[in-house]
Every structure is written in C-alpha cells, then in structure tokens.
Design a protein around this motif. Structure first.
Motif, PDB file in Angstrom:
ATOM      1  N   LEU B 375       0.839  -1.218   0.000  1.00 12.91           N
ATOM      2  CA  LEU B 375       0.000   0.000   0.000  1.00 12.91           C
ATOM      3  C   LEU B 375       0.870   1.262   0.000  1.00 12.91           C
ATOM      4  O   LEU B 375       0.563   2.241  -0.696  1.00 12.91           O
ATOM      5  CB  LEU B 375      -0.936   0.000   1.213  1.00 12.91           C
ATOM      6  N   ILE B 376       1.968   1.222   0.773  1.00 10.83           N
ATOM      7  CA  ILE B 376       2.879   2.384   0.799  1.00 10.83           C
ATOM      8  C   ILE B 376       3.456   2.614  -0.602  1.00 10.83           C
ATOM      9  O   ILE B 376       3.504   3.738  -1.095  1.00 10.83           O
ATOM     10  CB  ILE B 376       4.014   2.178   1.831  1.00 10.83           C
ATOM     11  N   GLY B 377       3.872   1.520  -1.237  1.00 10.62           N
ATOM     12  CA  GLY B 377       4.471   1.631  -2.579  1.00 10.62           C
ATOM     13  C   GLY B 377       3.485   2.176  -3.596  1.00 10.62           C
ATOM     14  O   GLY B 377       3.789   3.125  -4.328  1.00 10.62           O
ATOM     15  N   ILE B 378       2.278   1.607  -3.621  1.00  9.40           N
ATOM     16  CA  ILE B 378       1.296   2.048  -4.627  1.00  9.40           C
ATOM     17  C   ILE B 378       0.874   3.496  -4.364  1.00  9.40           C
ATOM     18  O   ILE B 378       0.741   4.292  -5.288  1.00  9.40           O
ATOM     19  CB  ILE B 378       0.057   1.121  -4.634  1.00  9.40           C
ATOM     20  N   SER B 379       0.680   3.820  -3.071  1.00 12.53           N
ATOM     21  CA  SER B 379       0.217   5.178  -2.756  1.00 12.53           C
ATOM     22  C   SER B 379       1.240   6.231  -3.187  1.00 12.53           C
ATOM     23  O   SER B 379       0.883   7.356  -3.522  1.00 12.53           O
ATOM     24  CB  SER B 379      -0.091   5.326  -1.265  1.00 12.53           C
ATOM     25  N   ALA B 380       2.539   5.837  -3.195  1.00 11.20           N
ATOM     26  CA  ALA B 380       3.580   6.806  -3.595  1.00 11.20           C
ATOM     27  C   ALA B 380       3.450   7.208  -5.061  1.00 11.20           C
ATOM     28  O   ALA B 380       3.921   8.275  -5.462  1.00 11.20           O
ATOM     29  CB  ALA B 380       4.963   6.212  -3.342  1.00 11.20           C
ATOM     30  N   THR B 381       2.806   6.363  -5.863  1.00 12.49           N
ATOM     31  CA  THR B 381       2.661   6.698  -7.293  1.00 12.49           C
ATOM     32  C   THR B 381       1.433   7.568  -7.553  1.00 12.49           C
ATOM     33  O   THR B 381       1.225   8.003  -8.679  1.00 12.49           O
ATOM     34  CB  THR B 381       2.526   5.421  -8.151  1.00 12.49           C
ATOM     35  N   THR B 382       0.622   7.792  -6.519  1.00 14.48           N
ATOM     36  CA  THR B 382      -0.593   8.603  -6.710  1.00 14.48           C
ATOM     37  C   THR B 382      -0.328  10.038  -6.249  1.00 14.48           C
ATOM     38  O   THR B 382       0.500  10.254  -5.361  1.00 14.48           O
ATOM     39  CB  THR B 382      -1.775   8.023  -5.905  1.00 14.48           C
ATOM     40  N   PRO B 383      -1.029  11.005  -6.846  1.00 11.74           N
ATOM     41  CA  PRO B 383      -0.788  12.398  -6.419  1.00 11.74           C
ATOM     42  C   PRO B 383      -1.283  12.674  -5.010  1.00 11.74           C
ATOM     43  O   PRO B 383      -0.765  13.542  -4.321  1.00 11.74           O
ATOM     44  CB  PRO B 383      -1.564  13.228  -7.451  1.00 11.74           C
ATOM     45  N   ASP B 384      -2.308  11.931  -4.564  1.00  6.69           N
ATOM     46  CA  ASP B 384      -2.874  12.157  -3.238  1.00  6.69           C
ATOM     47  C   ASP B 384      -2.679  10.888  -2.406  1.00  6.69           C
ATOM     48  O   ASP B 384      -3.473   9.943  -2.482  1.00  6.69           O
ATOM     49  CB  ASP B 384      -4.368  12.504  -3.372  1.00  6.69           C
ATOM     50  N   VAL B 385      -1.616  10.880  -1.595  1.00  3.70           N
ATOM     51  CA  VAL B 385      -1.249   9.671  -0.846  1.00  3.70           C
ATOM     52  C   VAL B 385      -2.333   9.312   0.167  1.00  3.70           C
ATOM     53  O   VAL B 385      -2.789   8.170   0.252  1.00  3.70           O
ATOM     54  CB  VAL B 385       0.111   9.890  -0.135  1.00  3.70           C
ATOM     55  N   ARG B 386      -2.771  10.322   0.910  1.00  4.36           N
ATOM     56  CA  ARG B 386      -3.775  10.038   1.946  1.00  4.36           C
ATOM     57  C   ARG B 386      -5.106   9.636   1.307  1.00  4.36           C
ATOM     58  O   ARG B 386      -5.827   8.783   1.824  1.00  4.36           O
ATOM     59  CB  ARG B 386      -3.952  11.268   2.842  1.00  4.36           C
ATOM     60  N   GLY B 387      -5.405  10.246   0.176  1.00  2.00           N
ATOM     61  CA  GLY B 387      -6.635   9.893  -0.546  1.00  2.00           C
ATOM     62  C   GLY B 387      -6.620   8.428  -0.955  1.00  2.00           C
ATOM     63  O   GLY B 387      -7.627   7.732  -0.848  1.00  2.00           O
ATOM     64  N   PHE B 388      -5.453   7.948  -1.374  1.00  2.00           N
ATOM     65  CA  PHE B 388      -5.351   6.543  -1.780  1.00  2.00           C
ATOM     66  C   PHE B 388      -5.553   5.627  -0.577  1.00  2.00           C
ATOM     67  O   PHE B 388      -6.229   4.600  -0.672  1.00  2.00           O
ATOM     68  CB  PHE B 388      -3.987   6.261  -2.431  1.00  2.00           C
ATOM     69  N   THR B 389      -4.930   6.005   0.557  1.00  2.00           N
ATOM     70  CA  THR B 389      -5.080   5.163   1.754  1.00  2.00           C
ATOM     71  C   THR B 389      -6.550   5.105   2.168  1.00  2.00           C
ATOM     72  O   THR B 389      -7.056   4.043   2.549  1.00  2.00           O
ATOM     73  CB  THR B 389      -4.226   5.729   2.909  1.00  2.00           C
ATOM     74  N   THR B 390      -7.236   6.243   2.095  1.00  2.00           N
ATOM     75  CA  THR B 390      -8.665   6.268   2.432  1.00  2.00           C
ATOM     76  C   THR B 390      -9.437   5.356   1.480  1.00  2.00           C
ATOM     77  O   THR B 390     -10.319   4.604   1.907  1.00  2.00           O
ATOM     78  CB  THR B 390      -9.202   7.716   2.324  1.00  2.00           C
ATOM     79  N   LEU B 391      -9.082   5.437   0.198  1.00  2.00           N
ATOM     80  CA  LEU B 391      -9.749   4.591  -0.803  1.00  2.00           C
ATOM     81  C   LEU B 391      -9.515   3.110  -0.471  1.00  2.00           C
ATOM     82  O   LEU B 391     -10.450   2.287  -0.518  1.00  2.00           O
ATOM     83  CB  LEU B 391      -9.205   4.906  -2.198  1.00  2.00           C
ATOM     84  N   GLN B 537       2.824  20.793 -12.208  1.00  2.00           N
ATOM     85  CA  GLN B 537       2.863  20.293 -10.830  1.00  2.00           C
ATOM     86  C   GLN B 537       2.306  21.342  -9.865  1.00  2.00           C
ATOM     87  O   GLN B 537       1.607  21.004  -8.908  1.00  2.00           O
ATOM     88  CB  GLN B 537       4.300  19.933 -10.446  1.00  2.00           C
ATOM     89  N   VAL B 538       2.620  22.608 -10.142  1.00  2.00           N
ATOM     90  CA  VAL B 538       2.073  23.690  -9.306  1.00  2.00           C
ATOM     91  C   VAL B 538       0.551  23.679  -9.420  1.00  2.00           C
ATOM     92  O   VAL B 538      -0.172  23.774  -8.415  1.00  2.00           O
ATOM     93  CB  VAL B 538       2.633  25.067  -9.750  1.00  2.00           C
ATOM     94  N   ALA B 539       0.053  23.548 -10.643  1.00  2.00           N
ATOM     95  CA  ALA B 539      -1.399  23.546 -10.867  1.00  2.00           C
ATOM     96  C   ALA B 539      -2.045  22.372 -10.138  1.00  2.00           C
ATOM     97  O   ALA B 539      -3.102  22.525  -9.527  1.00  2.00           O
ATOM     98  CB  ALA B 539      -1.682  23.466 -12.363  1.00  2.00           C
ATOM     99  N   ALA B 540      -1.380  21.211 -10.187  1.00  2.00           N
ATOM    100  CA  ALA B 540      -1.943  20.027  -9.516  1.00  2.00           C
ATOM    101  C   ALA B 540      -1.955  20.226  -8.005  1.00  2.00           C
ATOM    102  O   ALA B 540      -2.909  19.846  -7.331  1.00  2.00           O
ATOM    103  CB  ALA B 540      -1.127  18.795  -9.880  1.00  2.00           C
ATOM    104  N   ALA B 541      -0.886  20.837  -7.489  1.00  2.00           N
ATOM    105  CA  ALA B 541      -0.804  21.027  -6.035  1.00  2.00           C
ATOM    106  C   ALA B 541      -1.742  22.128  -5.565  1.00  2.00           C
ATOM    107  O   ALA B 541      -2.335  22.036  -4.487  1.00  2.00           O
ATOM    108  CB  ALA B 541       0.633  21.351  -5.633  1.00  2.00           C
TER     109      ALA B 541
END
Lengths: 67, 645
Positions: B375-391, B537-541
């Motif tokens: 889960l840590i590895g996969i979440s690192a590839t997503t822009p929203d780490v906490r969002g992935f963990t919640t998912l 990246q600025v726009a995404a953040a």
C-alpha cells in the motif's frame, strides 16, 4: 533424440535457457524494428499487431531451433 | 434534470463497447495466465493474476510500457530481496531496518519520475515486500520464492500480450493524435486571442499547459506498441514541445501587451505583416522609434503564427508515422526535496507499523506487513497519498465481501478450472468496467478492487476453501489499510503546501541563477518544457478550481525565465557579427534583468543593424518583450506570496 539446452551460468547460478532465448529475441526484435519501419511493414497487413507478434514468435522459435 | 437519452448522447460513441471489450480481454488474459501458471505448477499463480490486474490498461502502448517496467523492476526487486535476506535475515531488527530504508529509497525514487518509471520505482519496493518479508522465518527459501514470483510475472505479461494482440486491443496512437489535435486548436485559439484584443486568465493558461504536459506518459508508451512507435513518439514529443513553446510565447506577448503598448494589439500589427517584403526593405530605411516598435510587434505576431505552423508540421508527421523535422526531448522536473521528504516519511511509517506488528506477536503478521508495504508503494505513485489510503480503507471491506461471495457462494467448493474461470467472470469484468470509466474515483476503485480480490482469492490448483484462512487474510488486508491510515495522521505524507513551497522556490532559484551558457544536454525549448512540467505540478498542487496566487506567481516566474532564455538564444547568432560589442552588453543586461538597459540595447542593436533589419529583428523583438516582462512589477498578491515564502 532429446534436445539439450545450454544453460546460462551467472556467478554459479543456473539461469533457465528460456530466459536467454527471450533476451535474444528482444535484442533481434529491437534491431529488426528499424528495418520493419523503413519497409513500412505495418502497411502490408490488415492486423499488424498479430503480424508483429507472429514475427517475434518466429524469431524465438528460430533461436531455440538454431542454438 | 438530464434524461437517460441525454446521458447516452453525452457518452462518446464506442466508449461503452470499448469498455466491454477491454473488460472481457482482461478476464480472458487472467484466465489464461492462471491456467498456464497451474499447468507450469508455479508456486505463485496469484502474482500472475496480479500482473494482469496491474497491467489492466485500455491501450496497448500503456500496458506494454508498464509491462516492460514491471519486468525490470521485478528483476531489481528480486535481487534486492535476496541481498537483504542474505545480509540481515539473522537479525530481526536489522532486517526491518533494511526493509524500511529500501522502502524509503524506492518511494524517494518514485518522486523523481512520473508515469511508468515512477511505478517501476515503487514496484522495486513492493517486490521486496512480497518476496522477502514472507521469508523472514525461512531465509533459505528466498531464491525459490524469487524465481516463483519472477516466473509468474513473466507468465502474466505473456498472457496479456497474446490476448491483446489477438483480440486487437486499441493502440495509444489514435487517442494521442485526437488529444494533441484538440490542444493545438486551443493553442491556436489562444494565439489568435492574444494577437487580437483578448487575453486569457492565468488559470486558463495554466490549465492549457498542464493538459499538454499531462500527455507525456501516454506519449512515451507509443514507442513500444508498433514498429512505427519510435517515429510516432518523436513526432508527438515534438508537437508537445512546440505547443508549450507557442503557448509560452503567446503568454509572453499577452503580458507585454498588458504591460504597455497599444501597438501590439492594434490592427496595424496585422497590416504590417501583410505588406510585401520588397516594400518593407525600402520602408525600413526610414524607420523611427515607433516604426521599430511596430516592426518588432509584427515580427512577434508573425513568429507566433510561424510557431503554430510548426505545430501543424509535427502533427502531420505524427499522422503519417514519420519522424518530425526537429526532434525534442520532453524532460521531467523532479521535485527532489519533496521526494526526499516523502521517502523519509514512508520509511518511518513502515518502521512504526513493523514495530507495532512485531510487538503484537501475531504468528501471521508478516502478511499484514507485506500488505502495508504494498500500500505504501502504490500510494507513492498517486498524487494524493492520503486519498489513496482512504480509498484502500473503503475498498478493502468491499473486496472482502465480494471475494467471500465468490468463494463460498458462487464457487462453493468447486475445484474444476472451468468453474473458477466462469465464477471469476462477473467480478473481473465488473472491476475492469470500472477501470475503463472516465471518472478517476471509479477507475481507482475498480483497480483496487481487482487487485484486492485476487490477493484475497489467492487462486491455487485445486482451489482451497478454508474459511479461517480467508477471514485471517481479510482481517490483515483491512488491518493493513487501517494501520497505514492511522499512522499517516502521526507521520503525515507530504502536503500540497509543502510541495508548492518547493516548486516555487526552485522556480525563483532557476530565475536568480540562470545559466547563460548552453545546457549540456537540453535545448532552450526543452528547458522550457521542463519548466512547464513544473507549472503543471504547481497547478496540480494548488488545484485549479479557484484563482490561486501560487499559480500566478509560477507563471510570472516562468515568463521571466523564458524571456531571458529566449533573448540569450536569439542573441547567440549575432555574437560573432560586427555587432558583437552591442550584443554582449545586451546579453549582460538580460542576465542582470535590467529592463531599461535591455530596451536601450535593443535600440542600439537596431541602429547598428543598418537599413536591412532582417538579421536583428528577432533579437530586437525578443529584447523588447523581455524588457516589458522584466520591467513589470509583480501584482500585490504575487509579491505577498513571494514574501511569505
């Protein structure tokens, strides 16, 4: 007659012959891609994806048969 | 309220059929991969199934590139597993420490790349988690476990390759052509707007730039999908770079017009470029200062449409499967500090959970730790780490229920492979249909459910039906997601504010320390593309739902950096001409960012150029734009943002 395969030995570890053949196929395919692009290989087939796949399988088979 | 008919018409034609074809392809590939794994008596058929789940992407280019990186990353991960187990298996604490450090390194590397390279970096970590952690009590089996995992991954890739080719999976090429065509129309519209009386907001410009750079991973995948792939990729990269260069030139012109000068937007500008070249040469001899401005304006407008013509040329090359006239790289901007922070926090989070599970002393806690690492590895590839963990926390129980239904209601003790294949169909096809959805949340849900279902099912030959084992696996999957969710409150992943801070800081630093000498590997256009990736990246953040001073500041800095680089590039051809002295002083003024000196230099170059202004027109025009841009003070919001940082 039983076909014998040459094992690849890396640091004392035997590597399955299929790995050598796959790597060889990839190397030949990479070189061949440039030639295929120049002769417009894809334009001769209605489904170039299957043609390419068949070609790669043929290369693999040839490597197994020859080496 | 929209009717059903309206909703149907809003769905692009063929999307539904395409989604079903994709879903059925994935199911067939999965069934073949499992069958071959059983036939070869592989120890880890789940890995073959997971390979299909991970590579479940709609187009050939996307999945083939991902498969390529999956094979490489698996090989690296397996070697790392053997090394870590060989060195640290005798000492539990050092073993966990080594795993934490390795996870941190992999998450750090993930932050340095995008697309499938980032995925490969994460997979190096998750492979170790899946291979080394379960062997913590039996290190002598690590080599066999590595071979089993590697073989299963290869079987999965080969199965998907056969199914995709035989069932004619679509190429990425048509999608990329459509997307780039749409973007080139938007850029042309923007250019027309700027040369008329119009202007676009910074949000609109940023969105346009973000959309262009967002295609980068998809373009990279085109190389592998056919023999013409290299040419297609080169043409698509060239188009993307030309789009970026043109958009930035249009934005610079817009900023210049906003700064001053009615001449830029007047109809005289259009009149000037319509005039015959022969008439111009006689007329230019009598130019006064105002005429110089008008000529430069005309050149700038002309140059903007020339850039649009180059976009058209690259698009033509892309459609003809030909190499473009000019080939560009599309470099990625890595936010190194953010990646480092993310890596450190991931390592710490893993270590904390490992210690917690170690204290509990559960006999099968290593499986939970493996899942945490995945889960840590996969979440690192997503822009929203906490969002992935919640998912993951939401999807895990859903997958447990669905897999329970599959195992104990649908299959209910069946050991025949045909029954397994048919029983899997609705679950796999359903998840794959969700993956094909254009809604990101649904697609993520489908992908997570597909992977979790296969992990929980753990297909074997013959299939086992042990409720206790199943419940324990379900418990550990949910516990892994829950533990990570809780630990991320204590050790939070990097926030968008932190990311923005670094991105704007590096933008400012690049401007302050601009290097006038040519870059060793990248052309000016490629450097501009890299800067625009940072804008994305600025726009995404920052999010583009509301006006943001961060976006304004990023564009403000981009304009300044780009105008300086462009001046240096345009002045370079004159460096060995009789104008060398004036050009050198202009170059010094540009590097110093002195707007008044730049304007004076432009005037001197123009005068020294003599009656034929053709040679000096590009440099004078770009100097003029640079003088306007560098002479423009930042808006109060931007100034405040900069001061806060």
């Amino acid at each position: 007659m039983t076909t014998t395969f040459r094992e690849l030995v890396i640091g004392g570890v035997l590597v399955a012959p299929i790995i050598s053949y796959v790597i060889g196929t990839i190397a030949v395919a990479l070189v061949l891609r440039r030639v295929l692009y120049r002769i417009k290989f894809a334009s001769y087939f209605s489904n170039p994806q299957i043609a390419e796949l068949s070609l790669y399988v043929a290369i693999f088979g040839l490597l197994v048969a020859i080496f | 309220m929209s009717t059903v008919a309206d909703q149907r018409t809003s769905v692009p034609s063929g999307l539904l059929a395409g989604s079903w074809a994709f879903a059925i392809r994935i199911w067939i590939a999965l069934v073949i991969a499992l069958y071959v794994s059983f036939w070869l008596q592989l120890e880890s058929p789940t890995s073959a199934g997971l390979t299909i789940a991970v590579l479940a992407l709609p187009t050939r280019g996307e999945w083939m590139e991902k498969a390529f990186f999956r094979l490489i990353a698996t090989a690296i991960g397996l070697v790392a597993s053997i090394v870590i187990v060989a060195l640290f298996a005798q000492s539990g604490i050092f073993f966990l420490l080594a795993l934490s450090v390795w996870m941190g390194i992999c998450v750090y590397a993930t932050g340095l790349f995008d697309g499938n390279k980032a995925y490969a970096a994460a997979l190096c970590g998750t492979t170790v988690a899946l291979v080394a952690i379960p062997q913590i009590d039996s290190p002598q089996l690590i080599f066999e476990a590595s071979v089993a995992r590697g073989s299963a991954v290869v079987v999965g890739v080969v199965a998907l390759a056969f199914v995709s080719d035989i069932l004619a999976a679509p190429d990425s090429h048509p999608n990329v052509v459509v997307a780039l065509n749409a973007l080139s129309r938007r850029v042309l519209d923007y250019s027309r707007k700027v040369t008329g009386a119009g202007a676009a907001s910074s949000m609109q410009v940023c969105k346009l730039l973000q959309d262009i750079t967002a295609l980068r991973p998809q373009i990279s995948g085109m190389a592998i999908e056919s023999v013409a792939g290299e040419a297609r990729r080169a043409a698509a990269h060239a188009t993307a770079v030309e789009l970026v260069v043109t958009t930035c030139a249009a934005h610079a012109l817009q900023t210049t017009t906003q700064a001053n000068t009615a001449a830029y937007r007047s109809q005289e500008v259009f009149g000037a470029i319509q005039k015959d070249a022969a008439q111009q040469s006689t007329r230019e001899a009598e130019l006064n200062d105002e005429d110089r401005l008008a000529s430069c304006s005309a050149w700038l407008v002309n140059d903007l449409f020339e850039k649009n013509r180059r976009i058209h040329e690259s698009m033509n090359a892309l459609q003809r499967d030909a190499y473009p006239t000019r080939q560009w790289q599309t470099p990625y901007f890595p936010a190194r500090r953010a990646a480092m922070t993310q890596g450190l926090r991931a390592a710490l989070a893993f270590a904390v959970i490992a210690i917690f599970l170690g204290i509990t002393g559960w006999p099968t806690d290593v499986r939970c730790l493996s899942l945490v690492a995945v889960l840590i590895g996969i979440s690192a590839t997503t822009p929203d780490v906490r969002g992935f963990t919640t998912l993951a926390l939401i999807v895990a129980p859903i997958s447990c229920v669905l897999t329970g239904i599959l195992l104990f209601v649908v299959l209910d003790g069946a050991t025949n492979f045909i029954f397994l294949a048919i029983g899997l169909a609705p679950f796999i096809v359903g998840s794959a249909l969700l993956i094909a959805s254009p809604r990101i949340a649904l697609a993520s849900l489908g992908r997570a459910n597909l992977a979790f279902t296969l992990v929980l099912l753990a297909p074997t030959n013959p299939q086992t039906y042990n409720p206790e084992t199943f419940l324990v696996t379900c418990l550990f999957l949910c516990l892994a997601a829950f533990l990570l969710f809780v630990v991320q409150f204590v050790i939070p992943p990097i926030t968008n504010e932190e990311r923005l801070h670094e991105l704007l800081e590096t933008s400012q630093r690049d401007l302050d320390q601009i290097d006038p000498s040519p870059h060793r590997y990248l052309a000016a256009e490629e450097l501009l593309y890299r800067d625009v990736v940072r804008i994305g990246q600025v726009a995404a953040a920052a999010g583009l739902t509301a006006p943001s001073s961060s976006v304004d500041q990023a564009l403000y800095l981009l304009d300044r950096t780009a105008s300086i680089r462009r001046c240096i590039a345009e002045l370079a051809p004159l460096a060995n001409s009789p104008l060398a002295t004036v050009v050198e002083s202009a170059r010094a003024a540009v590097i110093a960012g002195n707007a008044i000196e730049i304007e004076n230099s432009a005037r001197q170059i123009w005068s020294a150029g003599g009656p034929d202004s053709t040679a000096v027109l590009p440099s004078c025009s770009t100097l003029l734009v640079a003088a306007r841009i560098l002479g423009t003070a930042p808006s109060p919001a931007i100034a405040n943002e900069g001061n806060e940082r």
